[in-house]
Design a protein around this motif. Sequence first.
Motif, PDB file in Angstrom:
ATOM      1  N   GLU A  21     -12.056 -11.562 -29.639  1.00 56.63           N
ATOM      2  CA  GLU A  21     -12.236 -10.993 -30.977  1.00 56.63           C
ATOM      3  C   GLU A  21     -11.839 -12.000 -32.057  1.00 56.63           C
ATOM      4  OE1 GLU A  21     -10.019  -9.426 -28.773  1.00 56.63           O
ATOM      5  OE2 GLU A  21     -11.403  -7.963 -27.950  1.00 56.63           O
ATOM      6  N   ASP A  22     -10.730 -12.729 -31.810  1.00 56.31           N
ATOM      7  CA  ASP A  22     -10.269 -13.730 -32.771  1.00 56.31           C
ATOM      8  C   ASP A  22     -11.298 -14.843 -32.922  1.00 56.31           C
ATOM      9  OD1 ASP A  22      -7.899 -12.290 -33.000  1.00 56.31           O
ATOM     10  OD2 ASP A  22      -6.895 -13.464 -31.446  1.00 56.31           O
ATOM     11  N   VAL A  49     -14.253 -13.829 -35.117  1.00 61.88           N
ATOM     12  CA  VAL A  49     -13.922 -13.909 -36.544  1.00 61.88           C
ATOM     13  C   VAL A  49     -13.817 -15.368 -36.968  1.00 61.88           C
ATOM     14  CG1 VAL A  49     -12.174 -13.374 -38.291  1.00 61.88           C
ATOM     15  CG2 VAL A  49     -12.777 -11.670 -36.567  1.00 61.88           C
ATOM     16  N   VAL A  68     -18.404 -12.309 -36.907  1.00 59.20           N
ATOM     17  CA  VAL A  68     -18.088 -11.006 -37.491  1.00 59.20           C
ATOM     18  C   VAL A  68     -16.994 -11.244 -38.535  1.00 59.20           C
ATOM     19  CG1 VAL A  68     -18.678  -9.655 -35.442  1.00 59.20           C
ATOM     20  CG2 VAL A  68     -16.351 -10.413 -35.755  1.00 59.20           C
ATOM     21  N   THR A  69     -16.877 -10.317 -39.465  1.00 63.30           N
ATOM     22  CA  THR A  69     -15.818 -10.446 -40.465  1.00 63.30           C
ATOM     23  C   THR A  69     -14.568  -9.739 -39.958  1.00 63.30           C
ATOM     24  OG1 THR A  69     -16.405  -8.419 -41.627  1.00 63.30           O
ATOM     25  CG2 THR A  69     -17.529 -10.447 -42.329  1.00 63.30           C
ATOM     26  N   SER A  70     -13.466 -10.033 -40.584  1.00 66.65           N
ATOM     27  CA  SER A  70     -12.222  -9.380 -40.169  1.00 66.65           C
ATOM     28  C   SER A  70     -12.284  -7.875 -40.465  1.00 66.65           C
ATOM     29  CB  SER A  70     -11.019 -10.023 -40.848  1.00 66.65           C
ATOM     30  OG  SER A  70     -11.130  -9.931 -42.245  1.00 66.65           O
ATOM     31  N   ASP A  71     -12.976  -7.495 -41.523  1.00 67.70           N
ATOM     32  CA  ASP A  71     -13.125  -6.066 -41.829  1.00 67.70           C
ATOM     33  C   ASP A  71     -13.935  -5.357 -40.747  1.00 67.70           C
ATOM     34  OD1 ASP A  71     -11.675  -6.243 -44.159  1.00 67.70           O
ATOM     35  OD2 ASP A  71     -13.447  -6.574 -45.428  1.00 67.70           O
ATOM     36  N   GLN A  72     -14.996  -6.012 -40.284  1.00 68.40           N
ATOM     37  CA  GLN A  72     -15.803  -5.418 -39.223  1.00 68.40           C
ATOM     38  C   GLN A  72     -14.983  -5.267 -37.944  1.00 68.40           C
ATOM     39  OE1 GLN A  72     -18.932  -8.355 -39.315  1.00 68.40           O
ATOM     40  NE2 GLN A  72     -20.328  -6.995 -40.444  1.00 68.40           N
ATOM     41  N   LEU A  73     -14.155  -6.263 -37.665  1.00 66.49           N
ATOM     42  CA  LEU A  73     -13.307  -6.199 -36.480  1.00 66.49           C
ATOM     43  C   LEU A  73     -12.293  -5.065 -36.615  1.00 66.49           C
ATOM     44  CD1 LEU A  73     -12.412  -7.383 -33.765  1.00 66.49           C
ATOM     45  CD2 LEU A  73     -10.936  -8.945 -35.022  1.00 66.49           C
TER      46      LEU A  73
END
Length: 157
Positions: free
Chosen positions: A132-133, A136, A141-146
Amino acid sequence: MNPMSLLGYLLIFLFVAIGNAAIYARMKEWRRNRLKSLDNEFKDLEQSYAKLQNDIREAQSRENQIKAELLDSKKTSIRESENQENGKNSKKGKKAKTVLDILKEMELVDNEKLEKANHYLERSDNAGLKMEDVLVLLGLVTSDQLKKAQAALRRSE
């Protein structure tokens, strides 16, 4: 000036000149020997340097092998733990979802993006990062999406 004293002065001058010539010859011989000695030392140092460079290349190669083995071991360990979790969850009758599953369901990542992230993760200097990191970090993906996917995962549990 009397001829005997002139002869005495000439003899003294002659002895001094011969002494200086002998000293010069000795110094020249010493310098030649010293240069040979320094030349031999330099050749020895070059050989030692070449050997050390070879040792460094071998050590770096071994380090890369060990890192690759460690990464393989880590992947195997992760797969085993995932298999154990899936085994536990299959006993309950449902498959455990992950954040990656939620991101796929939200159509934020596809197999191509996951492949890119996995390739980045496999590099030895990125050990310890989560998938996941990496998603981002690479801007897939954006941190908000994550965060939304993580929240959705918590809600589904």
